[in-house]
Design an enzyme around this catalytic site. Structure first.
Site, PDB file in Angstrom:
ATOM      1  N   LYS A   1      55.480  48.996  22.825  1.00 28.04           N
ATOM      2  CA  LYS A   1      55.476  49.966  21.730  1.00 28.04           C
ATOM      3  C   LYS A   1      55.703  51.396  22.244  1.00 28.04           C
ATOM      4  O   LYS A   1      56.212  52.247  21.516  1.00 28.04           O
ATOM      5  CB  LYS A   1      54.150  49.921  20.960  1.00 28.04           C
ATOM      6  CG  LYS A   1      53.753  48.564  20.412  1.00 28.04           C
ATOM      7  CD  LYS A   1      54.616  48.140  19.242  1.00 28.04           C
ATOM      8  CE  LYS A   1      54.035  46.978  18.459  1.00 28.04           C
ATOM      9  NZ  LYS A   1      54.076  45.678  19.156  1.00 28.04           N
TER      10      LYS A   1
HETATM   11  C1  LIG Z   1      54.421  44.399  18.881  1.00 30.32           C
HETATM   12  C2  LIG Z   1      54.504  43.401  19.960  1.00 30.32           C
HETATM   13  C3  LIG Z   1      55.364  42.286  19.884  1.00 30.32           C
HETATM   14  C4  LIG Z   1      56.211  41.999  18.663  1.00 30.32           C
HETATM   15  O1  LIG Z   1      57.251  42.918  18.476  1.00 30.32           O
HETATM   16  P1  LIG Z   1      58.017  43.004  17.070  1.00 30.32           P
HETATM   17  O2  LIG Z   1      58.931  44.148  17.197  1.00 30.32           O
HETATM   18  O3  LIG Z   1      56.936  43.239  16.042  1.00 30.32           O
HETATM   19  O4  LIG Z   1      58.702  41.703  16.840  1.00 30.32           O
HETATM   20  C5  LIG Z   1      55.424  41.426  20.974  1.00 30.32           C
HETATM   21  N1  LIG Z   1      54.652  41.616  22.058  1.00 30.32           N
HETATM   22  C6  LIG Z   1      53.804  42.664  22.168  1.00 30.32           C
HETATM   23  C7  LIG Z   1      52.975  42.815  23.392  1.00 30.32           C
HETATM   24  C8  LIG Z   1      53.699  43.599  21.128  1.00 30.32           C
HETATM   25  O5  LIG Z   1      52.854  44.641  21.239  1.00 30.32           O
END
Ligand SMILES: *Cc1c(COP(=O)(O)O)cnc(C)c1O
Length: 494
Positions: free
Chosen positions: A113
């Site tokens: 993120k």
């Molecule tokens: C948010 C997240 C995901 C999923 O990503 P999306 O963009 O919502 O599909 C996968 N792995 C981790 C560690 C995340 O924080």
């Protein structure tokens, strides 16, 4: 470049600054660029010698045309330079057997993120100025863990903004909870909710849709905005690392220029994998997109037969950031395949009946590019252990979901050539389950797991995470869902 809604409202379009400032289109749809800018192999070749911030500014400038290249470069340098990502923002390494790994968790909160939320607040502040917005923006977030911490780190002490995060006290890992409870910054508020993620999410949605509430804030010179993955400002920085990874693999001699690269992404809200799809639509040599899910396998079914059905039991898994039944960004994919009118219709059906089914020609267009696999909890644990023992590589539970999917995709004989697996979190962020997978051992307190995992593997703990573990929690408020509006009001007008 103008941005239009996936559900068809304001077809004349809005600027990218406006799309980033508001988050959601007025008809409830998501913003999409009115056309996809094209790149060719020469464009990719030119990026090869550049730094990550320069690559980012080049790609972002194709979409954010009301920002100057200098503005974008300044923001990208501030977000990805200065040693904030250690050793680098998006390194690629070989995992053996035709698999490569793109690690996206070297930022301040140890999850992918950060790739979007380090730059988005900077784009957001410029958007306020470009839109002549003088009120204070209150960023309101409900989180199941990773988004909350990354948004707090991104928006802390950003002028003209405040950020408030609600998390379910029993729905996040111990490390995630501590990361949020120890958050620093003058403009931040972190509050636990008695209940699960849905309770927190529903509470936040209610606040967003309450006109009277917005009026009260407005009188105090405040407006609400979101840092959710449906905001275009979250999505566009994610396109960059797919193109950057291709540049790096070419530079490393892992593929020839133009050779297709399959991409396998651990998926929840479909934001990350959709960014890879946009890179493909732009002309980057991306092959198939492998959508990896956990036991909440609503997308696996959708990609197998075209039926989206959220009417099923919600499962709590060891990859909690993918525990999602309504995958918001899938709406953007629908839009590219069926257009705005039908997208609006399917979304209406989803909210009324919890399901919809594509026609077979619509489904075939999606199946041309996407394939879905899901990984059971047992297989996830076994994959963490196998990859550590066979490849000497310590991966987190979300990444393991994707590695297992990629292995089955290759074994099914479907891979064109190389498969890039996206690694989305540091194993230390989910140390309890990673340790359990490796050793069968479950420490009495999950906060002891990182030290045990370090002892067992010798793999370094990311410095920001290690610092968190020795900090004292300061945000200890816990409230009922009903008290969320008054808690927001108090913080907003303070
Ligand atoms: C948010 C997240 C995901 C999923 O990503 P999306 O963009 O919502 O599909 C996968 N792995 C981790 C560690 C995340 O924080």
């Amino acid at each position: 470049m103008k941005f239009i809604s996936t559900r068809g409202a304001s077809p004349e379009g809005v600027s990218s600054a406006y799309a980033i400032k508001t988050g959601l289109a007025s008809d409830g749809g998501l913003f999409m660029p009115e056309s996809i800018p094209e790149i060719d192999l020469d464009f990719i070749k030119e990026l090869v010698p550049l730094s990550y911030p320069e690559r980012a500014a080049r790609v972002l400038s194709l979409f954010l045309t009301d920002y100057s290249y200098e503005e974008l470069l300044e923001d990208a340098e501030a977000a990805y330079g200065n040693g904030k990502f250690n050793p680098s923002p998006a390194p690629v390494s070989s995992l053996g057997g035709g698999k490569y790994m793109l690690e996206l968790w070297h930022g301040p909160t140890s999850a992918f993120k950060d790739m979007a939320l380090q730059i988005m607040p900077r784009l957001f502040v410029r958007a306020l100025r470009k839109c002549d917005e003088e009120r204070t923006a209150l960023i309101l977030v409900a989180t199941s863990g990773d988004t909350g911490k990354a948004a707090l780190e991104g928006y802390r002490d950003v002028p003209g903004t405040k950020i408030k995060v609600f998390y379910p006290i029993d729905g996040v890992s111990r490390v995630q909870k501590l990361q949020m409870q120890t958050q620093e910054g003058e403009n931040v508020s972190v509050v636990g909710i008695r209940g699960n993620f849905d309770d927190a999410q529903t509470g936040v949605k209610k606040i967003f849709s309450d006109g009277e509430f917005a009026e009260k804030l407005n009188e105090g010179g405040v407006f609400l905005s979101s840092a959710n993955s449906i905001n275009w400002g979250r999505l566009v920085p994610q396109i960059v690392y797919y193109i950057s990874a291709y540049c790096d693999m070419y530079a490393q001699g892992s593929l020839a220029l133009g050779e297709p690269l399959d991409v396998c992404v651990p998926t929840g809200n479909f934001g990350n994998i959709f960014a890879a799809y946009i890179a493909k639509l732009m002309g980057a040599p991306v092959g198939k997109l492998i959508c990896a899910s956990n036991e909440n396998n609503v997308l696996t079914e959708f990609l197998a037969c075209g039926r989206y059905n959220k009417n099923r039991a919600f499962r709590t898994t060891m990859s909690p950031s993918m525990d999602i039944l309504i995958s918001s960004n899938l709406e953007r994919l629908l839009y590219t395949v069926v257009g705005a009118e039908k997208t609006a219709e399917y979304m209406k059906r989803l909210s009324a009946d919890g399901e919809y089914t594509l026609t077979s020609s619509e489904f075939l267009k999606i199946a041309e590019n996407f394939v879905g696999y899901y990984t059971s909890e047992d297989e996830c644990r076994a994959t963490v252990k196998r990859i550590y023992e066979k490849e000497g590589c310590l991966i987190d539970t979300h990444t393991a979901v994707a590695v297992s999917a990629a292995e089955r995709y290759i074994n099914d004989g479907k891979a064109a050539a190389r498969v890039l697996v996206v690694s989305t979190a540091s194993p230390y962020k989910f140390a309890g389950d990673v340790l359990l997978s490796l050793t069968g051992e479950k420490p009495s307190d999950d906060l002891l797991a990182p030290a045990r995992l370090l002892e067992h593997t010798g793999v370094e703990i990311p410095a920001p995470l290690s610092a968190t573990l020795s900090k004292a929690p300061v945000h200890l408020d816990v409230i009922d869902r009903e008290a969320m509006p008054s808690s927001v009001l108090e913080f907003a007008l303070d």
